[in-house]
Write an enzyme that holds these catalytic residues in place. Structure first.
Site, PDB file in Angstrom:
ATOM      1  N   LYS A  52     -38.118  65.000  86.309  1.00 40.18           N
ATOM      2  CA  LYS A  52     -37.503  64.525  87.544  1.00 40.18           C
ATOM      3  C   LYS A  52     -36.795  65.637  88.324  1.00 40.18           C
ATOM      4  O   LYS A  52     -36.649  65.542  89.547  1.00 40.18           O
ATOM      5  CB  LYS A  52     -36.524  63.384  87.251  1.00 40.18           C
ATOM      6  N   GLY A  68     -29.625  63.999  82.223  1.00 41.49           N
ATOM      7  CA  GLY A  68     -30.934  64.315  82.781  1.00 41.49           C
ATOM      8  C   GLY A  68     -31.116  63.771  84.183  1.00 41.49           C
ATOM      9  O   GLY A  68     -30.168  63.319  84.837  1.00 41.49           O
ATOM     10  N   ALA A 121     -32.454  61.020  85.446  1.00 39.93           N
ATOM     11  CA  ALA A 121     -32.094  59.631  85.727  1.00 39.93           C
ATOM     12  C   ALA A 121     -30.591  59.477  85.900  1.00 39.93           C
ATOM     13  O   ALA A 121     -30.123  58.648  86.695  1.00 39.93           O
ATOM     14  CB  ALA A 121     -32.588  58.726  84.610  1.00 39.93           C
ATOM     15  N   SER A 176     -43.890  53.787  78.441  1.00 41.00           N
ATOM     16  CA  SER A 176     -43.862  53.380  79.850  1.00 41.00           C
ATOM     17  C   SER A 176     -44.606  52.070  80.101  1.00 41.00           C
ATOM     18  O   SER A 176     -45.703  51.856  79.591  1.00 41.00           O
ATOM     19  CB  SER A 176     -44.457  54.483  80.723  1.00 41.00           C
ATOM     20  N   GLY A 220     -25.767  60.929  78.806  1.00 39.20           N
ATOM     21  CA  GLY A 220     -26.931  61.725  79.166  1.00 39.20           C
ATOM     22  C   GLY A 220     -26.755  62.368  80.520  1.00 39.20           C
ATOM     23  O   GLY A 220     -26.051  61.835  81.391  1.00 39.20           O
TER      24      GLY A 220
END
Length: 250
Positions: free
Chosen positions: A64, A133, A135, A14, A131
């Site tokens: 998230k 997830g 995001a 990050s 993906g």
């Protein structure tokens, strides 16, 4: 001193702490930004109790969606997306146990503003989202609002999704926008990349990687070799971070 921070696991990749620390120094803001690397979302309770000056949090992989049951409120647009990456924290003076957590999603803002200038309406009508997830949900909503048809790609078969084995030359030719919304290729696993047929990419394709560390992932390198337009997620990070700052201080 006011405190802001990031929850997720792992957090070695990050840049958020660096981004906000530099912002605070540059603008003379008396605040700090801390990384809270937690192995279980339940640890959010300890973070809130032990950091009484905490005013806002960013949320990254894998929390998230897991964070949602802990929130007091979710903004209407975030409820539609179904994932949270920003939390505004409201406290009651003198009561260390009271906090109101309000969930927002600025991934949507950052991604849409970053992608939009690259879109050619004549060529970029369909997108693959690699993906599924948290995001990816913001990416999907942004594409819907930009009137770009999209399909998820995942390792396991599910209704209305492609698997990586389904990505035939015909599919790749039809879906000319490919977004990596997975963590594959993130530092330190820089030799990894999503398993797509890169040899079928063309200069008509646009590859966007939400990963920003490293600056050019193997996914983007392979796309560039085929003449595709490529972009990483650094600008998205900065745009979503600025939007988060506005939410925390509105």
């Amino acid at each position: 001193m006011l405190t802001y921070g990031l929850i997720g696991f792992p957090l070695k990749h990050s840049f958020s702490a660096k981004f906000f620390t530099e912002k605070f120094y540059r603008e003379g803001i008396d605040a700090e930004y801390l990384n809270f690397e937690i192995g279980d979302i339940q640890e959010i309770r300890h973070i809130l109790l032990l950091n009484q000056q905490l005013k806002g949090l960013n949320v990254t992989i894998p929390y998230k969606e897991q964070i949602i049951p802990f929130l007091s409120e979710i903004s209407p647009e975030t409820r539609k997306i179904g994932a949270v990456n920003v939390i505004k924290i409201e406290r009651r003076p003198g009561d260390m146990y009271y906090h109101k957590l309000i969930g927002h999603n600025t991934d949507y803002i950052g991604f849409k503003q970053s992608l939009q200038p690259l879109i050619d309406p004549a060529s970029h009508r369909k997108a693959l989202i690699l993906g599924t997830g948290g995001a990816s949900k913001a990416v999907a909503q942004a594409l819907t609002d930009m009137q770009i048809e999209w399909r998820y790609v995942s390792r396991t078969p599910e209704n209305e999704r492609f698997t990586y084995n389904d990505l035939s030359p015909a599919v790749i030719s039809e879906f000319t926008v490919i977004i990596n919304a997975s963590p594959v290729g993130t530092f330190p696993q820089t030799e990894d990349c999503p398993d797509i047929p890169y040899t079928h990419l063309t200069p008509r394709h646009l590859l966007y990687d939400l990963v920003y560390n490293p600056e050019e992932t193997l996914f983007l390198q392979k796309g560039k070799r085929q003449g595709a337009t490529v972009k990483n997620g650094r600008e998205m990070l900065e745009l979503q971070a600025l939007a988060a700052w506005d939410i925390w201080n509105e």
